[in-house]
Design a protein around this motif. Structure first.
Motif, PDB file in Angstrom:
ATOM      1  N   SER A 125       0.844  -1.188   0.000  1.00 43.08           N
ATOM      2  CA  SER A 125       0.000   0.000   0.000  1.00 43.08           C
ATOM      3  C   SER A 125       0.880   1.238   0.000  1.00 43.08           C
ATOM      4  O   SER A 125       1.727   1.404   0.878  1.00 43.08           O
ATOM      5  N   LEU A 126       0.709   2.105  -0.996  1.00 40.57           N
ATOM      6  CA  LEU A 126       1.520   3.310  -1.133  1.00 40.57           C
ATOM      7  C   LEU A 126       0.666   4.557  -0.928  1.00 40.57           C
ATOM      8  O   LEU A 126      -0.539   4.556  -1.197  1.00 40.57           O
ATOM      9  N   LEU A 149       1.232   3.112 -10.826  1.00 40.64           N
ATOM     10  CA  LEU A 149       1.481   2.533  -9.500  1.00 40.64           C
ATOM     11  C   LEU A 149       0.147   2.110  -8.886  1.00 40.64           C
ATOM     12  O   LEU A 149      -0.403   2.801  -8.016  1.00 40.64           O
ATOM     13  N   PRO A 150      -0.404   0.999  -9.327  1.00 45.30           N
ATOM     14  CA  PRO A 150      -1.698   0.561  -8.794  1.00 45.30           C
ATOM     15  C   PRO A 150      -1.670   0.227  -7.309  1.00 45.30           C
ATOM     16  O   PRO A 150      -2.726   0.045  -6.698  1.00 45.30           O
ATOM     17  N   ARG A 151      -0.477   0.195  -6.713  1.00 46.05           N
ATOM     18  CA  ARG A 151      -0.378  -0.042  -5.273  1.00 46.05           C
ATOM     19  C   ARG A 151      -0.722   1.199  -4.462  1.00 46.05           C
ATOM     20  O   ARG A 151      -0.794   1.130  -3.231  1.00 46.05           O
ATOM     21  N   ILE A 152      -0.905   2.340  -5.123  1.00 39.09           N
ATOM     22  CA  ILE A 152      -1.318   3.546  -4.398  1.00 39.09           C
ATOM     23  C   ILE A 152      -2.714   3.324  -3.829  1.00 39.09           C
ATOM     24  O   ILE A 152      -3.649   2.984  -4.557  1.00 39.09           O
ATOM     25  N   ARG A 153      -2.840   3.508  -2.518  1.00 38.28           N
ATOM     26  CA  ARG A 153      -4.126   3.321  -1.835  1.00 38.28           C
ATOM     27  C   ARG A 153      -4.615   4.609  -1.176  1.00 38.28           C
ATOM     28  O   ARG A 153      -5.808   4.754  -0.925  1.00 38.28           O
ATOM     29  N   ASN A 206     -11.833   2.895  -4.858  1.00 42.37           N
ATOM     30  CA  ASN A 206     -10.908   2.013  -4.134  1.00 42.37           C
ATOM     31  C   ASN A 206      -9.809   2.765  -3.401  1.00 42.37           C
ATOM     32  O   ASN A 206      -8.989   2.158  -2.710  1.00 42.37           O
ATOM     33  N   LEU A 207      -9.791   4.104  -3.541  1.00 40.62           N
ATOM     34  CA  LEU A 207      -8.754   4.905  -2.902  1.00 40.62           C
ATOM     35  C   LEU A 207      -9.318   5.705  -1.736  1.00 40.62           C
ATOM     36  O   LEU A 207     -10.480   6.131  -1.763  1.00 40.62           O
ATOM     37  N   ASP A 218       5.029   8.011   0.036  1.00 42.73           N
ATOM     38  CA  ASP A 218       5.936   7.215  -0.790  1.00 42.73           C
ATOM     39  C   ASP A 218       6.289   7.978  -2.059  1.00 42.73           C
ATOM     40  O   ASP A 218       7.389   7.842  -2.592  1.00 42.73           O
ATOM     41  N   VAL A 219       5.315   8.754  -2.549  1.00 37.05           N
ATOM     42  CA  VAL A 219       5.511   9.609  -3.721  1.00 37.05           C
ATOM     43  C   VAL A 219       4.949  10.985  -3.396  1.00 37.05           C
ATOM     44  O   VAL A 219       3.835  11.103  -2.872  1.00 37.05           O
ATOM     45  N   ILE A 220       5.715  12.027  -3.694  1.00 35.87           N
ATOM     46  CA  ILE A 220       5.274  13.412  -3.529  1.00 35.87           C
ATOM     47  C   ILE A 220       5.300  14.092  -4.888  1.00 35.87           C
ATOM     48  O   ILE A 220       6.289  13.976  -5.624  1.00 35.87           O
ATOM     49  N   CYS A 221       4.231  14.793  -5.221  1.00 36.69           N
ATOM     50  CA  CYS A 221       4.193  15.579  -6.453  1.00 36.69           C
ATOM     51  C   CYS A 221       3.953  17.036  -6.097  1.00 36.69           C
ATOM     52  O   CYS A 221       2.968  17.362  -5.422  1.00 36.69           O
ATOM     53  N   THR A 222       4.847  17.909  -6.519  1.00 38.84           N
ATOM     54  CA  THR A 222       4.671  19.341  -6.295  1.00 38.84           C
ATOM     55  C   THR A 222       4.214  19.979  -7.600  1.00 38.84           C
ATOM     56  O   THR A 222       4.931  19.972  -8.591  1.00 38.84           O
TER      57      THR A 222
END
Length: 370
Positions: free
Chosen positions: A132-133, A155-159, A184-185, A227-231
């Motif tokens: 889970s990300l 990244l389908p593991r993003i929850r 699902n998120l 786990d991932v950051i987007c600015t």
């Protein structure tokens, strides 16, 4: 002169809603490869300035595909509607206009595609096996929306998706638009100015989220959960202290595009192994990289996207710098990965040509004699 197909904003939206996202990613991978092997042309772009916006005139060509001229106006105040603009697509043989495509949605989707390509590459080589990300975004405009769409695809593991914005209402609008599509998120909007959120934030105790809690401390926990950051902002000051980011995190920086803009601080830049869309452009335009070079004599750039994606638009793992495989180990103090984009015109050629091809195949748009 042959008739020209005019594709409206609504028709572009319809095409993007129905297209296989892998087609977008593949076309962008090819564009980056063409750029890195010098098979593109990007003349210097003139700019027209008004009190209300800057109008950019951007001709570009991918030798193996076609040529375009993009006209885009960048508002001098915040806008969550994307950048207003149009792109003229030329016939590759005759040079005559072939299509006129509304570009408002395309800038965001092609930028998000570059982040998605970089993120996919990094996660294919790094040892992150989490089931889970958590994705944390700064900004709530068109770029943030497109990044959620593309990153949850690769990244389908993003929850968990946490949308951080200065004001809560704008983040709420984006949340309300996307939540029905992503049942699902767990999606939460958070205000960095007030500390308010639309619902409990995953991974943070309810006591820590109580009203009156120090908003900076709460933001720290949000950043640490990522786990991932987007600015996706045009900030001139770092959005958070770099020391908050935990080892192994991947950061996509796409909002800053001038030397005066800085979405992250030098504490984070110092720790980063960096991919870029275009080395020369990033070193001239990205404030974070310019300062890094001035202060330390190095900026952390290891490769362009076009060097790790092949002529078919596919990731070539053998071309990926080996440092990315051990990013969490902190070798030489480098323990996070980063992708920096300022945008290149070859991306506009690829996405607009793809959309126009789809419009022709679906007989969408207005065909006009000019």
């Amino acid at each position: 002169m042959p008739p020209v197909r005019i594709v409206s904003l609504e028709q572009v939206a319809s095409i993007l809603n129905g297209i296989d996202l892998e087609e977008i990613l593949t076309s962008q991978g090819k564009a980056f490869h063409s750029y890195s092997i010098n098979e593109t042309q990007t003349p210097q772009r003139p700019t027209l300035q008004t009190p209300y916006h800057s109008t950019l005139i951007m001709p570009a060509r991918i030798d193996s595909l076609t040529s375009v001229v993009k006209l885009v106006s960048v508002p001098k105040q915040d806008s969550n509607n994307g950048l207003p603009g149009v792109t003229i697509v030329l016939d590759n043989l005759t040079g005559e206009p072939r299509g006129l495509v509304n570009a408002r949605l395309l800038t965001a989707i092609r930028t998000a595609a570059s982040s998605a390509l970089a993120t996919r590459a990094v996660f294919q080589v790094k040892e992150n096996k989490d089931e889970s990300l958590t994705l944390v975004l700064f900004g709530s405009g068109a770029q943030a929306k497109a990044h959620i769409q593309l990153l949850t695809h690769v990244l389908p593991r993003i929850r968990n998706v946490l949308i951080c914005n200065r004001t809560l209402p704008r983040a709420q609008e984006l949340l309300a638009e996307l939540q029905p599509q992503y049942q699902n998120l767990t999606m939460v909007a958070y205000s960095t100015s007030t500390g308010e959120s639309t619902s409990p934030i995953p991974g943070i105790s309810s006591s820590d989220q109580d009203k009156g809690k120090d908003k900076d401390q709460l933001l720290k926990q949000i950043v640490q959960s990522a786990d991932v950051i987007c600015t996706c902002t045009n900030s001139r000051a770092p959005l958070f202290p770099g020391e908050w980011v935990r080892p192994g995190t991947h950061i996509n920086m796409v909002g800053s595009y001038t030397p005066e803009m800085h979405e992250v601080d030098q504490a984070l830049m110092k720790r980063a192994l960096i991919l870029v869309d275009a080395r020369q452009e990033c070193e001239k335009e990205a404030g974070e990289l310019i300062v890094a070079m001035k202060e330390r004599g190095e900026n952390g750039i290891l490769a362009e996207l076009g060097q790790i994606f092949d002529a078919h638009g596919q990731f070539d793992q053998t071309a990926m710098p080996t440092e990315f495989k051990t990013a969490t180990a902190g070798a030489s103090g480098k323990d996070v990965t980063m992708f920096k984009s300022v945008g290149i015109a070859a991306q506009d050629v690829a996405i607009t040509a793809l959309v126009l091809d789809q419009a022709e195949a679906q007989d969408l748009g207005t065909v006009a004699e000019i």
